[in-house]
Design an enzyme around this catalytic site. Structure first.
Site, PDB file in Angstrom:
ATOM      1  N   SER A  24       0.877  -1.171   0.000  1.00 15.93           N
ATOM      2  CA  SER A  24       0.000   0.000   0.000  1.00 15.93           C
ATOM      3  C   SER A  24       0.915   1.222   0.000  1.00 15.93           C
ATOM      4  O   SER A  24       2.069   1.134   0.425  1.00 15.93           O
ATOM      5  CB  SER A  24      -0.935  -0.005   1.213  1.00 15.93           C
ATOM      6  OG  SER A  24      -0.211  -0.237   2.399  1.00 15.93           O
ATOM      7  N   GLU A  26       1.306   5.453   0.794  1.00 15.25           N
ATOM      8  CA  GLU A  26       0.743   6.612   1.502  1.00 15.25           C
ATOM      9  C   GLU A  26       1.179   7.908   0.819  1.00 15.25           C
ATOM     10  O   GLU A  26       2.344   8.082   0.479  1.00 15.25           O
ATOM     11  CB  GLU A  26       1.213   6.588   2.960  1.00 15.25           C
ATOM     12  CG  GLU A  26       0.648   7.742   3.786  1.00 15.25           C
ATOM     13  CD  GLU A  26       0.919   7.578   5.265  1.00 15.25           C
ATOM     14  OE1 GLU A  26       0.663   6.494   5.815  1.00 15.25           O
ATOM     15  OE2 GLU A  26       1.405   8.546   5.868  1.00 15.25           O
ATOM     16  N   PHE A 228      12.206  13.843  11.149  1.00 13.58           N
ATOM     17  CA  PHE A 228      10.960  13.071  11.359  1.00 13.58           C
ATOM     18  C   PHE A 228      11.166  12.075  12.501  1.00 13.58           C
ATOM     19  O   PHE A 228      10.324  11.897  13.365  1.00 13.58           O
ATOM     20  CB  PHE A 228      10.613  12.227  10.129  1.00 13.58           C
ATOM     21  CG  PHE A 228      10.057  12.984   8.958  1.00 13.58           C
ATOM     22  CD1 PHE A 228       9.491  14.234   9.100  1.00 13.58           C
ATOM     23  CD2 PHE A 228      10.085  12.405   7.689  1.00 13.58           C
ATOM     24  CE1 PHE A 228       8.977  14.909   7.998  1.00 13.58           C
ATOM     25  CE2 PHE A 228       9.577  13.073   6.591  1.00 13.58           C
ATOM     26  CZ  PHE A 228       9.023  14.326   6.738  1.00 13.58           C
TER      27      PHE A 228
HETATM   28  P1  FAD Z   1      -3.029   6.684  19.748  1.00 18.77           P
HETATM   29  O1  FAD Z   1      -2.824   5.321  19.246  1.00 18.77           O
HETATM   30  O2  FAD Z   1      -4.374   7.078  20.225  1.00 18.77           O
HETATM   31  O3  FAD Z   1      -2.019   6.942  20.914  1.00 18.77           O
HETATM   32  C1  FAD Z   1      -0.625   6.722  20.743  1.00 18.77           C
HETATM   33  C2  FAD Z   1       0.006   6.351  22.077  1.00 18.77           C
HETATM   34  O4  FAD Z   1       0.020   7.474  22.933  1.00 18.77           O
HETATM   35  C3  FAD Z   1      -0.792   5.278  22.760  1.00 18.77           C
HETATM   36  O5  FAD Z   1       0.032   4.161  22.884  1.00 18.77           O
HETATM   37  C4  FAD Z   1      -1.156   5.811  24.088  1.00 18.77           C
HETATM   38  O6  FAD Z   1      -0.648   4.958  25.086  1.00 18.77           O
HETATM   39  C5  FAD Z   1      -0.512   7.141  24.185  1.00 18.77           C
HETATM   40  N1  FAD Z   1      -1.496   8.172  24.497  1.00 18.77           N
HETATM   41  C6  FAD Z   1      -2.520   8.567  23.719  1.00 18.77           C
HETATM   42  N2  FAD Z   1      -3.159   9.593  24.289  1.00 18.77           N
HETATM   43  C7  FAD Z   1      -2.514   9.838  25.452  1.00 18.77           C
HETATM   44  C8  FAD Z   1      -2.701  10.763  26.497  1.00 18.77           C
HETATM   45  N3  FAD Z   1      -3.676  11.675  26.448  1.00 18.77           N
HETATM   46  N4  FAD Z   1      -1.848  10.712  27.524  1.00 18.77           N
HETATM   47  C9  FAD Z   1      -0.835   9.796  27.585  1.00 18.77           C
HETATM   48  N5  FAD Z   1      -0.622   8.892  26.619  1.00 18.77           N
HETATM   49  C10 FAD Z   1      -1.436   8.908  25.582  1.00 18.77           C
HETATM   50  N6  FAD Z   1      -0.843  12.154  11.922  1.00 18.77           N
HETATM   51  C11 FAD Z   1      -1.660  13.063  11.312  1.00 18.77           C
HETATM   52  O7  FAD Z   1      -1.838  14.168  11.823  1.00 18.77           O
HETATM   53  N7  FAD Z   1      -2.292  12.765  10.130  1.00 18.77           N
HETATM   54  C12 FAD Z   1      -2.164  11.550   9.532  1.00 18.77           C
HETATM   55  O8  FAD Z   1      -2.745  11.314   8.476  1.00 18.77           O
HETATM   56  C13 FAD Z   1      -1.308  10.568  10.153  1.00 18.77           C
HETATM   57  N8  FAD Z   1      -1.149   9.350   9.613  1.00 18.77           N
HETATM   58  C14 FAD Z   1      -0.393   8.398  10.283  1.00 18.77           C
HETATM   59  C15 FAD Z   1      -0.314   7.113   9.755  1.00 18.77           C
HETATM   60  C16 FAD Z   1       0.433   6.124  10.408  1.00 18.77           C
HETATM   61  C17 FAD Z   1       0.493   4.748   9.814  1.00 18.77           C
HETATM   62  C18 FAD Z   1       1.122   6.443  11.617  1.00 18.77           C
HETATM   63  C19 FAD Z   1       1.946   5.396  12.318  1.00 18.77           C
HETATM   64  C20 FAD Z   1       1.032   7.725  12.147  1.00 18.77           C
HETATM   65  C21 FAD Z   1       0.272   8.713  11.499  1.00 18.77           C
HETATM   66  N9  FAD Z   1       0.141   9.999  12.016  1.00 18.77           N
HETATM   67  C22 FAD Z   1      -0.663  10.921  11.386  1.00 18.77           C
HETATM   68  C23 FAD Z   1       0.855  10.384  13.248  1.00 18.77           C
HETATM   69  C24 FAD Z   1      -0.041  10.238  14.498  1.00 18.77           C
HETATM   70  O9  FAD Z   1      -1.131  11.094  14.421  1.00 18.77           O
HETATM   71  C25 FAD Z   1       0.801  10.564  15.715  1.00 18.77           C
HETATM   72  O10 FAD Z   1       1.789   9.592  15.938  1.00 18.77           O
HETATM   73  C26 FAD Z   1       0.014  10.856  16.990  1.00 18.77           C
HETATM   74  O11 FAD Z   1       0.892  11.445  17.927  1.00 18.77           O
HETATM   75  C27 FAD Z   1      -0.612   9.632  17.631  1.00 18.77           C
HETATM   76  O12 FAD Z   1      -1.728   9.203  16.936  1.00 18.77           O
HETATM   77  P2  FAD Z   1      -2.219   7.677  17.163  1.00 18.77           P
HETATM   78  O13 FAD Z   1      -3.468   7.445  16.468  1.00 18.77           O
HETATM   79  O14 FAD Z   1      -1.101   6.780  16.877  1.00 18.77           O
HETATM   80  O15 FAD Z   1      -2.486   7.754  18.731  1.00 18.77           O
END
Ligand code: FAD
Length: 305
Positions: A24, A26, A228
């Site tokens: 895939s 991105e 990054f």
């Molecule tokens: P989550 O999985 O919800 O949390 C990540 C970790 O942080 C969890 O393990 C949790 O333990 C911890 N955590 C979460 N919230 C809290 C809190 N309030 N306090 C303490 N710990 C906490 N970013 C963008 O803006 N746009 C995108 O399109 C985008 N695409 C991505 C695609 C991929 C495949 C990846 C790996 C990352 C992408 N990101 C993107 C980056 C991502 O948004 C960041 O890494 C963000 O900081 C965490 O999002 P997440 O969904 O992984 O968080």
């Protein structure tokens, strides 16, 4: 000379023996006309490799978000590709995000990459969920599933997310996402394959059985990659820095080294049983196309011939 098989001889039978490699790609939504042109040239070049899906990232701010939506719409209307639209929880109420989910569904999107997103003030700041919004990735997965029967992929962190106090907390979050309906995780990029396999063992030991697809970042620009990596907590090994040492002004050599480094990484993953890859293309096709070629992928028309 050793009797052990070379990579080339180990690799060729894998590709020949129907261990189908899935990929895939991105992309990020372009900001300018030139970037738009580069994006569509890249999509045009990579599309014949018949990826499982192509994903489009989602940023903070209305104009960025609109660019994601229009890129996804164009993929749906002008190509035969399957788009996966990224969506984050940042700076929006549940109602606003639910409207985006409904709009995606109405437009024909059947796959969302659900993410929490980064703090609006940038990485390093403490993340504060919007008071009326989704709390994190797992909460968003549940929200999407309540609205639509759409495939949901989520993030995973081979080297732990910087916000996460421990690897265990990170894996618990992944488990919550899976329990809420996510069926694929895509990892943040990494350069040490051993880290991926160590993480995979831990994830499987927690009873998480969805595919954990390695996210591969071809090093188009080493300086940018280092920055990054510093932001997302990925290790840049000394051997990698060594390979790009002295090449800041030498684009041509850098490109060859980048291809060699990425080839080495993905071929090692294939040797160790990985069959699916997610490429962070940075909207550029060349390196990714070459790596896919090494993985045995050929333009669809040629394959059929
Ligand atoms: P989550 O999985 O919800 O949390 C990540 C970790 O942080 C969890 O393990 C949790 O333990 C911890 N955590 C979460 N919230 C809290 C809190 N309030 N306090 C303490 N710990 C906490 N970013 C963008 O803006 N746009 C995108 O399109 C985008 N695409 C991505 C695609 C991929 C495949 C990846 C790996 C990352 C992408 N990101 C993107 C980056 C991502 O948004 C960041 O890494 C963000 O900081 C965490 O999002 P997440 O969904 O992984 O968080």
């Amino acid at each position: 000379m050793s009797n052990s098989p070379t990579r080339a001889s180990r690799f060729a039978p894998t590709i020949g023996s129907k261990a189908r490699i899935g990929v895939s790609f991105e992309f990020f939504p372009p900001k300018t006309d030139d970037m738009e042109k580069a994006l569509w040239e890249s999509i045009g070049r990579l599309a014949p490799l018949a990826p499982n899906f192509v994903s489009v990232t989602y940023g903070a701010g209305g104009s960025t978000r609109e660019r994601t939506h229009s890129t996804v719409r164009r993929i749906l209307t002008e190509t035969a590709l399957t788009p996966a639209a990224h969506l984050t929880c940042v700076a929006a109420t549940k109602t606003e995000i639910d409207d985006v989910i409904r709009a995606y569904r109405a437009a024909g999107v059947r796959h969302i990459v659900a993410l929490r997103g980064d703090p609006t003030g940038g990485i390093g700041e403490r993340y504060a969920p919007h008071p009326g919004g989704y709390q994190n990735g797992a909460d968003l997965v549940a929200g999407i599933k309540r609205i639509a029967d759409i495939e949901v992929s989520v993030s995973a962190y081979v080297e732990k997310h910087p916000d996460s106090p421990t690897v265990e907390a990170d894996i618990d979050m992944l488990k919550a996402k899976v329990d809420n309906g996510a069926t694929r995780a895509i990892t943040q990029f990494f350069f040490e394959n051993d880290f991926y396999f160590r993480y995979l063992d831990r994830v499987r030991a927690h009873g998480i059985n969805i595919p954990i697809v390695p996210g591969i970042l071809p090093v188009q620009n080493f300086k940018q990659t280092k920055s990054f990596a510093a932001r997302c907590g990925a290790t840049v090994p000394g051997w990698l820095a060594e390979r790009f040492d002295g090449l800041d002004e030498d684009v041509a050599t850098r490109k060859l080294i980048a291809a060699a480094v990425a080839a080495e990484q993905v071929l090692d993953l294939v040797d160790r049983g990985v069959t699916d890859f997610h490429f962070y293309t940075m909207n550029r096709a060349d390196l990714v196309y070459a790596i896919c070629h090494l993985l045995g992928l050929r333009p669809a028309a040629k394959q059929a011939a």
